[in-house]
Design a protein around this motif. Structure first.
Motif, short mmCIF file in Angstrom:
data_model
loop_
_atom_site.label_atom_id
_atom_site.label_comp_id
_atom_site.label_asym_id
_atom_site.label_seq_id
_atom_site.Cartn_x
_atom_site.Cartn_y
_atom_site.Cartn_z
N ASP A 175 58.22 44.01 -6.55
CA ASP A 175 59.06 44.33 -5.39
C ASP A 175 59.07 43.16 -4.40
OD1 ASP A 175 60.56 46.36 -3.80
OD2 ASP A 175 58.93 46.03 -2.39
N TYR A 176 57.92 42.57 -4.19
CA TYR A 176 57.86 41.46 -3.24
C TYR A 176 58.64 40.25 -3.75
CZ TYR A 176 56.40 38.62 0.60
OH TYR A 176 56.43 37.84 1.72
N ARG A 179 62.36 40.98 -3.36
CA ARG A 179 62.89 41.10 -2.01
C ARG A 179 62.63 39.89 -1.14
NH1 ARG A 179 60.91 45.83 0.91
NH2 ARG A 179 62.58 45.25 2.31
N HIS A 180 61.62 39.10 -1.46
CA HIS A 180 61.29 38.02 -0.55
C HIS A 180 61.25 36.63 -1.17
CE1 HIS A 180 60.45 40.68 2.80
NE2 HIS A 180 59.91 41.49 1.91
N PRO A 183 65.27 35.92 -3.03
CA PRO A 183 66.37 35.69 -2.09
C PRO A 183 66.34 34.28 -1.48
CG PRO A 183 65.47 37.87 -1.74
CD PRO A 183 64.56 37.17 -2.73
N ARG A 184 65.18 33.69 -1.36
CA ARG A 184 65.12 32.32 -0.83
C ARG A 184 65.79 31.34 -1.77
NH1 ARG A 184 59.05 32.02 1.58
NH2 ARG A 184 59.01 34.20 2.19
N ARG A 185 65.90 31.72 -3.01
CA ARG A 185 66.59 30.88 -3.99
C ARG A 185 68.01 31.39 -4.23
NH1 ARG A 185 65.96 27.00 -4.09
NH2 ARG A 185 65.88 26.25 -6.22
N GLY A 186 68.42 32.34 -3.38
CA GLY A 186 69.77 32.87 -3.53
C GLY A 186 69.93 33.84 -4.69
N ARG A 188 69.51 37.40 -6.70
CA ARG A 188 69.34 38.85 -6.57
C ARG A 188 68.87 39.38 -7.91
NH1 ARG A 188 75.66 39.46 -5.02
NH2 ARG A 188 75.53 38.23 -3.12
N SER A 375 52.39 39.60 0.80
CA SER A 375 52.95 40.52 1.78
C SER A 375 52.26 40.39 3.13
CB SER A 375 52.87 41.97 1.27
OG SER A 375 51.52 42.33 1.11
N MET B 1 58.25 41.58 10.46
CA MET B 1 58.68 40.36 9.76
C MET B 1 60.18 40.45 9.48
SD MET B 1 56.81 38.76 6.41
CE MET B 1 57.19 40.16 5.34
N PRO B 4 63.68 36.56 5.79
CA PRO B 4 63.58 35.11 6.00
C PRO B 4 64.96 34.44 5.98
CG PRO B 4 62.81 35.71 3.80
CD PRO B 4 63.05 36.98 4.54
N GLU B 6 65.67 31.82 4.62
CA GLU B 6 65.93 31.25 3.30
C GLU B 6 66.65 32.24 2.37
OE1 GLU B 6 62.98 31.23 4.76
OE2 GLU B 6 61.91 29.34 4.46
N ALA B 7 66.73 33.49 2.80
CA ALA B 7 67.40 34.48 1.95
C ALA B 7 68.92 34.29 1.97
CB ALA B 7 67.05 35.89 2.42
N PHE B 8 69.41 33.39 2.83
CA PHE B 8 70.87 33.23 2.97
C PHE B 8 71.29 31.83 2.56
CE2 PHE B 8 69.17 36.30 5.88
CZ PHE B 8 70.01 37.38 5.72
N PHE B 9 72.41 31.76 1.88
CA PHE B 9 72.95 30.47 1.46
C PHE B 9 74.44 30.46 1.66
CE2 PHE B 9 69.12 30.53 -1.21
CZ PHE B 9 68.63 29.27 -0.89
N GLU B 32 72.56 46.14 -3.02
CA GLU B 32 71.65 45.97 -4.15
C GLU B 32 70.21 46.33 -3.79
OE1 GLU B 32 72.40 41.93 -5.03
OE2 GLU B 32 74.43 42.34 -5.79
N ARG B 34 68.18 44.85 -1.72
CA ARG B 34 67.25 43.79 -1.32
C ARG B 34 66.98 43.85 0.18
NH1 ARG B 34 69.43 39.01 -1.63
NH2 ARG B 34 71.51 39.76 -2.13
N ARG B 36 66.83 46.35 3.37
CA ARG B 36 66.70 47.80 3.48
C ARG B 36 66.91 48.27 4.91
NH1 ARG B 36 61.77 48.63 -0.88
NH2 ARG B 36 62.81 47.33 -2.43
#
Lengths: 488, 488
Positions: A175-176, A179-180, A183-186, A188, A375, B1, B4, B6-9, B32, B34, B36
């Protein structure tokens, strides 16, 4: 702690007297180093009970061994392995070795032959270890990791995490990651599109097995990670190297008729170049048109400290053709052996079945410890610390490289943990590496990275993940001096 | 928290407006799962900086999403994913999914098809789990393990154990196994004759790969451990099942022309019989005469609490024909994933090369933690506790089996952690197992153990490693009742 009674066995059906059998066992144990000088033997009573013999049998065996100096008796305290053993004594007391089983018909040593031979296990003894992919213990938040380990060892976490998980992974960690981290790498991904692995090596291996075990052609970047070529050499695949340029893998050079293409798009290994968006689009279009799978090894994304990170190739993969491989080896520590594969759920199901057969699952306690480390924010804090340290080291090294006139051969504007350099014409980097060892400097010659090893002789890699900034300038200076000497 | 940045591009070269790209990303993240409900977005300032856009672009995108109920603005505190999202809304805002990549040409699902399907992952929800091979957390010395983990995480141990060990193992653990574990089985081995594995499963897999990947005939006991048959089905080997009798594998029944024989001599899986010394001699003589390798899975030796342990087959192996596989799964806990292979140094070298390619090495910190757990005596203490508990459970179960008239089908005088039972004639154990689930009882039907699955319908296994003694009598009673009902 005396030697356990279970260390001794007698064969009651043998024709050899029991007392002699026992003596031989003790002598063999001493000669083979299993029993060491000063170790205490079990009591004669306990040993006789364990062996199912009269106590006098044990006493007599011990007395014989005291007489031949294998044992030393200490009154009331019992018997000890003697400190004064002459191992040459009494060799013929030991049963002669039987004819050895012949393994020649069974083993072809294929795995040893294809094995990388360039790894230096004693890199820690070098004062200037420009070795790649090892951790710097100073940058790891050991106490946070310890806290997380203890937390994972709480009674509540313990039961589910110490059982045999069969094919499952820790849902908290998955899950981590979903979700975290991704997404930093774009990227899903749902839980059923993620599989934990024993590090990126294991992820690459699983992907190669399920895609190429039956053969087919695949392309790799040239140069590339040598471990990948080792993995592919044990599938049925034909390996087609595609030379990279300053922008990484050129899609138009990819040959026809492939089942799979392996790439390090974001950070080419070992040249450090980053593939531009247009090439990525083109690569994915080709994958869809020609039906080849793309395996993206995103081995160092967390170290993109210079400039803003570009998304992974996988982030643009609407069709689901990319098998993405990530790892915590660089960002947490390499000995953790935890990584992950992200791909179409069907690919993941098959990789999970293979993983289950080979090793079941990565150890549950480590999964839970890592989930906790992530986390609670320790991962981010550690990444920031690493990025700062690497940025500093990179700046120091960049200056030193220029000052001492070393020659750059690769990109790396996005950061990373190494430089890719060229030797002066005609100078073999393996020879350079060998000469530098006498000056306490460890570098990585380029040969293992290339399909044609000879091409690699002109290159070498200097990594800075395991060397403090304060030693970099002197290390580079030594390289420059040895380079000069070798050119004379 | 917050989520981040970085979750966006954004793709600055796309024709889509940046503001629309950002909106689509957020919507897709919500849809999806990711992002919530209730999660905070990054500040518009931080996000604009990360994306390299004007702040107003982000502000406008957020405002649009507030208007469509994806986000909720909270003055000064920022933007949050809305709790009141109707996920059906605005679906066409999301980029349509492209044509999916076709994996059909790439995957044959061979690993999934051969996979065991009988494993019950949710065994913990059964009140009477007669499941095999899982740990009883009550018997594990959790606090000792925690102490050892913390010790292994000391600064001094940390550096060597968190690095990439390449092909190496922790010398402390290897030394302890060689000097204290193996001698209890009568086995002598040097460090270069021992390889650590990810549990016994991994050891069996490595041995099968190096011996049989190219094909050849091999014998397995029938019935045998189903995971072994799964492993062998992915080598090139022809599997020749040899029916076992009350004394285990009968050597005279072993066919000619084999490359390897797999055996559980000390504790036949699943019948629990012990192979007598004469058969062992005969098996080793045949191995030498005919040139086949013997793979000994000594999977449960520590649980020989009843009667004195017989040595391993490997202990009699003067010629070096036996590849011995041991594990800490039963004696420490299964999720640990640590086991070992003991064999001729040449075999170990090849297995080590293969292991390195597949997964490098078992995690260093776990190796060091286990070394500490062993050397501080916790292992012995835990074994004694387990043996006492298992002996008690076995006695209770033995009485219950007789009282309720269940029918034994196997040996097991040496202990172990299970009974092997026969169903009344004509009653399929899979049907029994299914019926018992409604009574909170979990048993293991015999089918997966047999080459001819139909033969297994007459048998089932009851293990007692995960069920407390106090529940055994009632569990067996329920089995007997359901058996009676099914026979009516």
């Amino acid at each position: 702690m005396p030697i356990p009674t279970e260390a001794f066995f007698l064969d009651h059906r043998s024709e050899l007297p029991l007392q002699l059998q026992l003596r031989r066992q003790i002598i063999a144990g001493v000669q083979e180093g299993r029993f060491r000088p000063g170790e205490r033997l079990p009591s004669t009573r306990a040993l006789a009970r364990q062996l199912g013999v009269a106590r006098v049998t044990v006493t007599q065996a011990f007395a014989e061994l005291v007489a031949t100096d294998y044992l030393r008796a200490q009154d009331r305290a019992g018997y000890y392995i003697s400190d004064a053993i002459d191992l040459a004594l009494d060799v013929d007391e030991v049963t002669p070795v039987a004819e050895r089983f012949s393994w020649d018909a069974h083993l072809d040593d294929r795995y040893q032959r294809a094995q990388r031979s360039d790894r230096v296990t004693d890199w820690r003894r070098f004062r200037f270890p420009f070795v790649y992919g090892q951790a710097d213990p100073q940058l790891v938040d050991l106490s946070a990791w310890r806290d997380c380990a203890v937390r994972a060892l709480g009674r509540r976490e313990f039961a589910p995490m110490t059982g045999d998980l069969y094919g499952e992974d820790d849902p908290e960690l998955i899950d981590y990651i979903a979700r975290h981290i991704l997404p930093r790498r774009g990227i899903r991904a749902r839980a059923d599109e993620i599989l934990l692995t024993l590090g990126a090596q294991n992820g690459l291996w699983l992907a190669a097995q399920i895609l190429l075990r039956q053969g087919g052609d695949c392309a790799v970047e040239d140069p590339c990670y040598p471990g990948l070529r080792e993995i592919l050499s044990h599938t049925g695949a034909v390996i087609r190297p595609v030379p990279v340029d300053a922008l990484g893998l050129p899609p138009e050079q990819i040959p026809l008729g492939l089942k799979a293409v392996f790439t390090t798009a974001s950070h080419q290994c070992p040249t450090n170049s980053t593939m531009p968006v247009e090439r990525r689009r083109q690569l994915l279009r080709l994958a869809q048109d020609r039906g080849f799978a793309v395996i993206e090894d995103d081995y160092e994304f967390e170290m993109s400290f210079a400039g803003s990170a570009s998304p992974a190739l996988k982030a643009m993969d609407r069709a689901g053709a990319v098998i993405y491989i990530g790892s915590f080896s660089k960002s947490v520590f390499p000995g953790l052996r935890l990584g992950y594969v992200v791909a179409d759920a069907r690919v993941i199901r098959e990789a999970r079945a293979l993983r289950g057969m080979v090793l079941r699952h990565p150890p549950g306690l480590l999964q839970r410890t890592l989930a906790s480390f992530l986390s609670l924010g320790h991962y981010d804090a550690q990444l920031n610390r690493m990025r700062r340290a690497y940025a500093e080291r990179r700046a120091v090294m960049s200056t030193a490289i220029d000052t001492h006139g070393l020659s750059r051969a690769g990109g790396g504007r996005a950061g990373g943990s190494s430089f890719w350099l060229a030797t002066p014409p005609g100078l073999d980097s393996a020879r350079l590496g060998q000469a530098l060892r006498d000056h306490e400097v460890l570098i990585e010659p380029g040969t293992p990275f290339f399909a044609d090893r000879a091409r690699g002789a002109g290159f070498y890699r200097l990594a800075y993940s395991s060397i403090p900034a304060s030693l970099i300038e002197e290390g580079v200076d030594r390289i420059a001096q040895v380079l000069q000497r070798l050119q004379r």
